[in-house]
Write an enzyme that holds these catalytic residues in place. Structure first.
Site, PDB file in Angstrom:
ATOM      1  N   CYS A 226       0.754  -1.220   0.040  1.00  0.00           N
ATOM      2  CA  CYS A 226       0.009   0.111  -0.158  1.00  0.00           C
ATOM      3  C   CYS A 226       0.771   1.270  -0.077  1.00  0.00           C
ATOM      4  CB  CYS A 226      -0.913   0.106   1.157  1.00  0.00           C
ATOM      5  SG  CYS A 226      -1.729  -1.551   1.491  1.00  0.00           S
TER       6      CYS A 226
HETATM    7  N1  SAJ Z   1       6.512   2.304   8.680  1.00  0.00           N
HETATM    8  C1  SAJ Z   1       7.650   2.925   9.140  1.00  0.00           C
HETATM    9  N2  SAJ Z   1       7.591   4.223  10.205  1.00  0.00           N
HETATM   10  C2  SAJ Z   1       6.233   4.280  10.657  1.00  0.00           C
HETATM   11  C3  SAJ Z   1       5.112   3.498  10.310  1.00  0.00           C
HETATM   12  C4  SAJ Z   1       5.107   2.496   9.232  1.00  0.00           C
HETATM   13  O1  SAJ Z   1       8.850   2.735   8.756  1.00  0.00           O
HETATM   14  O2  SAJ Z   1       6.228   5.274  11.356  1.00  0.00           O
HETATM   15  C5  SAJ Z   1       6.781   1.221   7.588  1.00  0.00           C
HETATM   16  C6  SAJ Z   1       6.179  -0.109   8.113  1.00  0.00           C
HETATM   17  O3  SAJ Z   1       7.231  -0.580   8.937  1.00  0.00           O
HETATM   18  C7  SAJ Z   1       5.869  -0.945   7.014  1.00  0.00           C
HETATM   19  C8  SAJ Z   1       5.372   0.477   5.997  1.00  0.00           C
HETATM   20  O4  SAJ Z   1       5.913   1.300   6.440  1.00  0.00           O
HETATM   21  O5  SAJ Z   1       7.165  -1.494   6.182  1.00  0.00           O
HETATM   22  C9  SAJ Z   1       3.870   0.454   5.903  1.00  0.00           C
HETATM   23  O6  SAJ Z   1       3.243   0.316   7.259  1.00  0.00           O
HETATM   24  P1  SAJ Z   1       1.719   0.810   7.449  1.00  0.00           P
HETATM   25  O7  SAJ Z   1       1.389   0.417   8.701  1.00  0.00           O
HETATM   26  O8  SAJ Z   1       1.832   2.261   7.326  1.00  0.00           O
HETATM   27  O9  SAJ Z   1       1.004   0.115   6.152  1.00  0.00           O
HETATM   28  P2  SAJ Z   1       0.367  -1.201   5.827  1.00  0.00           P
HETATM   29  O10 SAJ Z   1       0.657  -1.533   4.530  1.00  0.00           O
HETATM   30  O11 SAJ Z   1       0.656  -2.218   6.635  1.00  0.00           O
HETATM   31  O12 SAJ Z   1      -1.208  -0.928   6.429  1.00  0.00           O
HETATM   32  C10 SAJ Z   1      -1.654   0.556   5.597  1.00  0.00           C
HETATM   33  C11 SAJ Z   1      -2.642   0.881   6.834  1.00  0.00           C
HETATM   34  N3  SAJ Z   1      -1.976   1.140   7.992  1.00  0.00           N
HETATM   35  C12 SAJ Z   1      -2.280   2.064   9.068  1.00  0.00           C
HETATM   36  O13 SAJ Z   1      -3.048   2.998   8.908  1.00  0.00           O
HETATM   37  C13 SAJ Z   1      -1.287   1.943  10.238  1.00  0.00           C
HETATM   38  C14 SAJ Z   1      -3.456   1.908   6.297  1.00  0.00           C
HETATM   39  O14 SAJ Z   1      -2.558   2.895   5.732  1.00  0.00           O
HETATM   40  C15 SAJ Z   1      -4.263   1.455   5.027  1.00  0.00           C
HETATM   41  O15 SAJ Z   1      -5.522   1.089   5.323  1.00  0.00           O
HETATM   42  C16 SAJ Z   1      -3.487   0.098   4.372  1.00  0.00           C
HETATM   43  O16 SAJ Z   1      -2.136   0.329   4.713  1.00  0.00           O
HETATM   44  C17 SAJ Z   1      -4.106   0.008   3.178  1.00  0.00           C
HETATM   45  O17 SAJ Z   1      -4.384  -1.195   2.609  1.00  0.00           O
HETATM   46  O18 SAJ Z   1      -4.028   1.001   2.351  1.00  0.00           O
END
Ligand code: SAJ
Length: 452
Positions: free
Chosen positions: A289
């Site tokens: 995503c």
């Molecule tokens: N990450 C960081 N630093 C942060 C947050 C995340 O390095 O502060 C990294 C994570 O380790 C990961 C990547 O970014 O590798 C993405 O993590 P994420 O939790 O933002 O994304 P996804 O793909 O697991 O889930 C996200 C959902 N997450 C949250 O809202 C917390 C949301 O953005 C969407 O509903 C979903 O993708 C989607 O399906 O689009």
């Protein structure tokens, strides 16, 4: 209820009778629900609909997924095994791999991947294939709702013309909506049911029937004025995350230069009780995503002669993080007097984020690929990922044993899985590069730890 979206020359009552019939089936739950794409979005959604009494038929191109679902076997961590088993055993949920079933469906929800090509160009092949298949069987009175994250205009400009080639007219004979999935894999607090759902229709009737449909199983449904607006809401959400992750990654790069501890700085900044939101640096951005979706918007914006600078910059910063991690590992090994060519490295964690088994776009794998080119040997341990095969790298997880840890010149923590005992790892490791601050609670032998 949605008349405010009606245009002056709204279609005659024909559309209303088709709408009324579908609304009635949705309200009394006799509507048959189709879910195209039985992945981390589709399967939880199918279970939620099945639990309130809708008959659900999943359609997936994977024969393995279809077979496993029809045996009642769960394969999505966010779905409860027993719930799926019961729903399948009771004949409420079943799966097929073809589209001949479509005429039996009243609502068809599409949750298929929307990847990027290697050149960061949207790849809508799955959405387009599904739309073409649906068009072969589309009949009056059906609602089609796209949940896949995509650029504004996909539902209206790509799907609608294909579906209207049937001669059926949108918002009169059939209904078309966009309702972006908002699944946070591994999130135990927010599920399909209690995550607010955005809904936009290709016309007022489509909006009305889509809102009615989602309201049956989701606590809060938020209507917006069009499918296009709904599509933009979602890519904005993911752009928001990508940009803020890139911001803290850039802060980390600067702190590395300034000899400051970015984790201390950020933890302190996040004590501000308002106007800020925690994000943390890492080895890069994985999943299917955040690294991808914002580039759908970047690509579409060019059609309007508009450059989305934040998206481009965020992608550039986030994509270079694995390289930086390898650079820092090299500098750390040199500081320890270990030539990289002789270095044995153990990487802890390959999933793209903690407590998941998903390796898609995982930055840890990018780190491993680079380390393999310069180090004597690279092994990995991940309690959730027994093996992976990505970008030509095929590896199996090694046991997290004392000798494995002690024999590594450097342990690189790339995914901070909760179940790993980091105090134990620090006790037995020679040195660690911690890209997630996973060792923040380890008080002893801090001199062994280099933080990103
Ligand atoms: N990450 C960081 N630093 C942060 C947050 C995340 O390095 O502060 C990294 C994570 O380790 C990961 C990547 O970014 O590798 C993405 O993590 P994420 O939790 O933002 O994304 P996804 O793909 O697991 O889930 C996200 C959902 N997450 C949250 O809202 C917390 C949301 O953005 C969407 O509903 C979903 O993708 C989607 O399906 O689009």
């Amino acid at each position: 209820m949605f008349d405010q979206y009606l245009t002056a020359n709204d279609a005659p009552s024909a559309g209303r009778s088709v709408l009324a019939a579908l609304l009635a089936k949705i309200e009394n739950r006799s509507a048959v629900v189709g879910v195209v794409g039985l992945g981390y979005v589709g399967l939880p959604f199918a279970v939620e609909k099945g639990k309130v009494g809708y008959k659900v038929i999943g359609i997936d191109q994977s024969a393995d997924r279809v077979a496993r679902l029809n045996r009642g076997e769960n394969y999505i961590p966010d779905v409860k095994d027993a719930e799926l088993k019961t729903l399948v055993a009771d004949g409420i949920i079943r799966a097929v791999s073809g589209y001949e079933i479509v005429p039996e469906l009243d609502v068809i929800v599409i949750a298929v991947p929307t990847p990027l090509t290697k050149n960061l160009v949207p790849d809508l092949q799955y959405v387009e294939n599904v739309t073409r298949e649906l068009a072969k069987y589309l009949r009056p009175g059906q609602l089609v709702s796209l949940e896949s994250t995509t650029y504004p205009g996909t539902t209206d400009e790509i799907m609608r013309p294909v579906l209207e080639q049937t001669g059926l007219k949108v918002d009169q004979d059939f209904f078309l909506a966009h309702s972006p999935e908002r699944v946070d894999p591994g999130n135990t607090r927010y599920s399909t049911k209690n995550t607010n759902k955005i809904v936009g229709g290709v016309g007022p009737r489509s909006l009305e029937v889509a809102v009615a449909f989602y309201r049956q199983t989701i606590d809060q449904v938020v209507p917006v004025s069009s499918a296009k607006a709904a599509e933009l809401v979602k890519v904005f959400e993911n752009t928001f995350r990508a940009v803020n992750i890139a911001l803290v990654n850039e802060m980390m790069l600067l702190c590395d230069r300034m000899g400051l501890n970015v984790w201390e700085v950020l933890e302190a900044a996040f004590t501000k009780p308002f106007g800020i939101m925690p994000f943390f640096p890492g080895p890069g951005v994985g999943g299917h995503c955040i690294p991808l979706d914002p580039h759908y918007l970047e690509w579409k914006a060019k059609e309007y002669n508009f450059n989305t600078h934040f998206i481009a910059l965020a992608g550039e910063i986030n994509r270079k993080m694995p390289e930086f991690v390898v650079d820092k590992a090299t500098r750390t090994l040199n500081r320890l007097g270990v030539a990289t060519t002789n270095a044995r490295v153990l990487v802890l964690g390959v999933a793209y984020k903690k407590d998941l088994d998903d390796c898609r776009e995982s930055p840890a794998i990018a780190v491993i690929e680079r380390l393999q080119k310069i180090c004597h040997s690279v092994d990995y341990h991940d309690p959730f990922v027994a093996e992976f095969s990505e970008h030509g790298v095929n590896m199996k997880s090694v046991p997290l044993r004392e000798d494995r840890v002690a024999n590594a010149d450097l342990v690189v923590i790339t995914t901070d899985h909760s179940q790993v005992d980091y105090a134990w790892v620090v006790s037995h490791a020679r040195h660690l590069l911690d890209t997630r601050n996973a060792t923040r609670n380890v008080k002893h032998q801090r001199e062994k730890i280099t933080l990103l």
